[in-house]
Design a protein around this motif. Structure first.
Motif, short mmCIF file in Angstrom:
data_model
loop_
_atom_site.label_atom_id
_atom_site.label_comp_id
_atom_site.label_asym_id
_atom_site.label_seq_id
_atom_site.Cartn_x
_atom_site.Cartn_y
_atom_site.Cartn_z
N ASP A 7 14.50 -7.04 -9.46
CA ASP A 7 13.40 -6.15 -9.09
C ASP A 7 12.55 -6.73 -7.97
OD1 ASP A 7 13.95 -4.16 -10.88
OD2 ASP A 7 12.63 -4.94 -12.44
N LYS A 8 12.95 -7.86 -7.43
CA LYS A 8 12.11 -8.57 -6.48
C LYS A 8 11.73 -7.73 -5.27
CE LYS A 8 11.69 -12.82 -3.90
NZ LYS A 8 12.27 -14.11 -3.59
N GLY A 9 12.67 -7.03 -4.68
CA GLY A 9 12.39 -6.20 -3.50
C GLY A 9 11.37 -5.11 -3.80
N LYS A 13 7.45 -4.84 -2.23
CA LYS A 13 6.96 -3.62 -1.56
C LYS A 13 5.70 -3.08 -2.22
CE LYS A 13 11.52 -2.02 -0.24
NZ LYS A 13 12.55 -1.02 -0.53
N GLU A 14 5.68 -3.05 -3.54
CA GLU A 14 4.54 -2.49 -4.26
C GLU A 14 3.30 -3.37 -4.14
OE1 GLU A 14 4.14 0.58 -5.94
OE2 GLU A 14 5.87 0.86 -4.65
N HIS A 15 3.46 -4.67 -4.18
CA HIS A 15 2.30 -5.56 -4.04
C HIS A 15 1.75 -5.50 -2.62
CE1 HIS A 15 3.38 -8.14 -7.78
NE2 HIS A 15 3.07 -6.90 -8.07
N ARG A 16 2.64 -5.36 -1.64
CA ARG A 16 2.19 -5.19 -0.26
C ARG A 16 1.41 -3.89 -0.12
NH1 ARG A 16 6.94 -5.92 3.03
NH2 ARG A 16 6.45 -8.12 2.79
N ARG A 17 1.92 -2.82 -0.76
CA ARG A 17 1.23 -1.52 -0.71
C ARG A 17 -0.15 -1.62 -1.36
NH1 ARG A 17 1.42 3.69 -3.39
NH2 ARG A 17 2.35 2.74 -5.22
N TRP A 42 8.77 2.25 -13.87
CA TRP A 42 9.52 3.50 -14.02
C TRP A 42 9.82 4.13 -12.68
CZ3 TRP A 42 11.73 4.58 -18.47
CH2 TRP A 42 11.23 3.98 -19.61
N ARG A 43 9.07 3.74 -11.63
CA ARG A 43 9.34 4.25 -10.29
C ARG A 43 10.27 3.33 -9.52
NH1 ARG A 43 4.56 4.21 -7.16
NH2 ARG A 43 6.06 4.54 -5.52
N GLY A 44 10.70 2.25 -10.11
CA GLY A 44 11.50 1.25 -9.43
C GLY A 44 12.88 1.74 -9.05
N ASP A 45 13.55 0.94 -8.22
CA ASP A 45 14.88 1.29 -7.75
C ASP A 45 15.91 1.28 -8.87
OD1 ASP A 45 13.81 1.47 -5.22
OD2 ASP A 45 14.31 -0.61 -4.73
#
Length: 63
Positions: A7-9, A13-17, A42-45
């Motif tokens: 889940d790293k990618g 992205k979410e922490h940057r957002r 739940w919104r993850g890839d």
């Protein structure tokens, strides 16, 4: 079944957002959003689930 992916990618992205939204916020007049809004798993890839067709893999349906 779980997947071997990470889940790293998604987390990056979410922490940057979240950081961008916090920097764009005027703290003197607005309340920051909760950190739970960002990085919802739940919104993850991936969700850790895989599905297969039993007709294609009958050996996986054995007891």
């Amino acid at each position: 079944m779980t997947t071997a992916e990470s889940d790293k990618g998604f987390k990056v992205k979410e922490h940057r957002r979240e950081r961008v939204a916090l920097r764009a916020l005027d703290i003197s007049s607005q309340e920051p959003q909760s950190s739970k809004v960002f990085g919802n798993p739940w919104r993850g890839d991936k969700d850790g689930k895989q599905r297969f067709d039993p007709a294609m893999y009958p050996q996986l349906m054995r007891k």
